[in-house]
Design an enzyme around this catalytic site. Sequence first.
Site, PDB file in Angstrom:
ATOM      1  N   PHE A 133      -2.013  24.492  54.733  1.00 38.92           N
ATOM      2  CA  PHE A 133      -2.529  25.270  54.744  1.00 38.92           C
ATOM      3  C   PHE A 133      -3.796  25.367  54.172  1.00 38.92           C
ATOM      4  O   PHE A 133      -4.077  25.817  52.831  1.00 38.92           O
ATOM      5  CB  PHE A 133      -1.832  26.573  54.354  1.00 38.92           C
ATOM      6  CG  PHE A 133      -2.689  28.080  55.079  1.00 38.92           C
ATOM      7  CD1 PHE A 133      -2.140  28.625  56.388  1.00 38.92           C
ATOM      8  CD2 PHE A 133      -2.836  28.604  53.464  1.00 38.92           C
ATOM      9  CE1 PHE A 133      -2.791  29.570  56.309  1.00 38.92           C
ATOM     10  CE2 PHE A 133      -3.893  30.509  54.162  1.00 38.92           C
ATOM     11  CZ  PHE A 133      -3.476  30.770  55.605  1.00 38.92           C
ATOM     12  N   ASP A 218      -7.721  20.394  48.263  1.00 41.07           N
ATOM     13  CA  ASP A 218      -8.071  22.413  48.274  1.00 41.07           C
ATOM     14  C   ASP A 218      -7.208  22.640  47.203  1.00 41.07           C
ATOM     15  O   ASP A 218      -5.575  22.505  47.054  1.00 41.07           O
ATOM     16  CB  ASP A 218      -7.386  22.341  49.631  1.00 41.07           C
ATOM     17  CG  ASP A 218      -6.878  23.769  50.118  1.00 41.07           C
ATOM     18  OD1 ASP A 218      -6.590  24.960  48.948  1.00 41.07           O
ATOM     19  OD2 ASP A 218      -6.788  24.334  50.893  1.00 41.07           O
ATOM     20  N   LYS A 249      -7.865  32.753  44.793  1.00 44.28           N
ATOM     21  CA  LYS A 249      -6.868  32.956  43.937  1.00 44.28           C
ATOM     22  C   LYS A 249      -6.711  33.426  42.735  1.00 44.28           C
ATOM     23  O   LYS A 249      -7.651  34.399  42.281  1.00 44.28           O
ATOM     24  CB  LYS A 249      -5.322  32.658  44.970  1.00 44.28           C
ATOM     25  CG  LYS A 249      -5.062  32.175  46.197  1.00 44.28           C
ATOM     26  CD  LYS A 249      -4.220  31.321  46.320  1.00 44.28           C
ATOM     27  CE  LYS A 249      -3.442  31.381  48.218  1.00 44.28           C
ATOM     28  NZ  LYS A 249      -3.652  33.439  48.976  1.00 44.28           N
TER      29      LYS A 249
END
Length: 413
Positions: A133, A218, A249
């Site tokens: 993702f 990532d 995040k």
Amino acid sequence: MSHVLSTYARFPVTLVRGEGTRVWDDAGKSYLDFCTGIAVCSLGHCPPRLVHAIREQAGTLLHVSNLYGIPQQEELARVIVEDHVKLPGKVFFANSGAESNDGLIKTARKFGHARPQLDGSPRYEVLSFTKSFHGRTLGGINATGQDKVKEGFDPLLPGFRHLPFNDLAALEAAIRPETAAVLLEPVQGEGGVNVATPAFLRGVAALCKKHDVLLLLDEVQTGFGRCGPTMAWRAIAPEIQPDAISWAKGMGGGFPIGAFWLSDRAVDATGKALSSLMGPGSHGTTYGGNPLACAASLAVLEEVVEMDLPANVARQEQRIREIIASWQLPVITEVRGVGLLLGIGLDVSQFAVPEGKLPAAFVCGKLLEAGLLVPPAGPETIRLLPPLNVTDEEVDEALAIFRATLSSLVTDH
């Protein structure tokens, strides 16, 4: 009637206040928060250091354009490069993980022009992995190895292929003259909490070097302490050296910020650095790296280091694994993950799931009713994402709720 787009299947609760590892809804009920905004509130809710930094900076200077120097941005970039990545390079600041990953994809395209194919045509392809993702922008969904995020958004962008995760032979066979980069998460969060094996991560790095392909990591969900070491790849294969890394995040502790780092390593015979390929006019942002966002992130990263939160993350991971193993509940198939990015696999045949509901989401709803917030990770996995400073008592309380809820579901089946 809500005037908000219905792009989320929301749980039936409205949260209005938070402190530490607890949040309260609009009816006054409290919950232990082991979702933390999906790995965002790395210090819990309203941590004093972060609140103070935001208030102080908000009263001094909220925003200026990146057309001008921003001291907080320069300091945050220095801290990230020197204290966390610990490899020479430079940082670009964005507002989200999706934007940061788009920056990695653009870097791969730039690199493919600087290091073209033998016939002079640019390289452009990015290889990523199934169940990955990488965000919900057009670039992000094309890089993501899950079909569900692409439905209704055809035609897809060219230049992406998805390979089996942890399958080094498949990657080696897939590299073609037009391949410019490999993009992967050290731990796949949304895809089910799947961990790259050390052999796979080392093998990917070796293949990238062999074929002059960029290694893009990532770390949007995994970075800055979520997996123990502040860079998650170091928890798996610490000796590798990526070419680029994306984050978001937890680096802001709840304040929106994203970033990506590009290595200073040379990309041609003249010594031109990878980090110099994105020059003026090639990339930009209005809000990214503004004084307020950078002051917030600096406060978070300082707390992570000064309080040695990676040590607490490693200790709590071990405690969680040991406690869950001691239950010997057949409904739990395994505990996957690293640090405090943990996935609890469920044997969904052992409890009844209402028609039309995914098993993991159904269990998350039951846990919410019992006072514990956790998110799903795919149809059969529950994620545990507590704050990095979570205490023994909070872990014990959360696991007691988890055990009682699962046991009740199985008994009722």
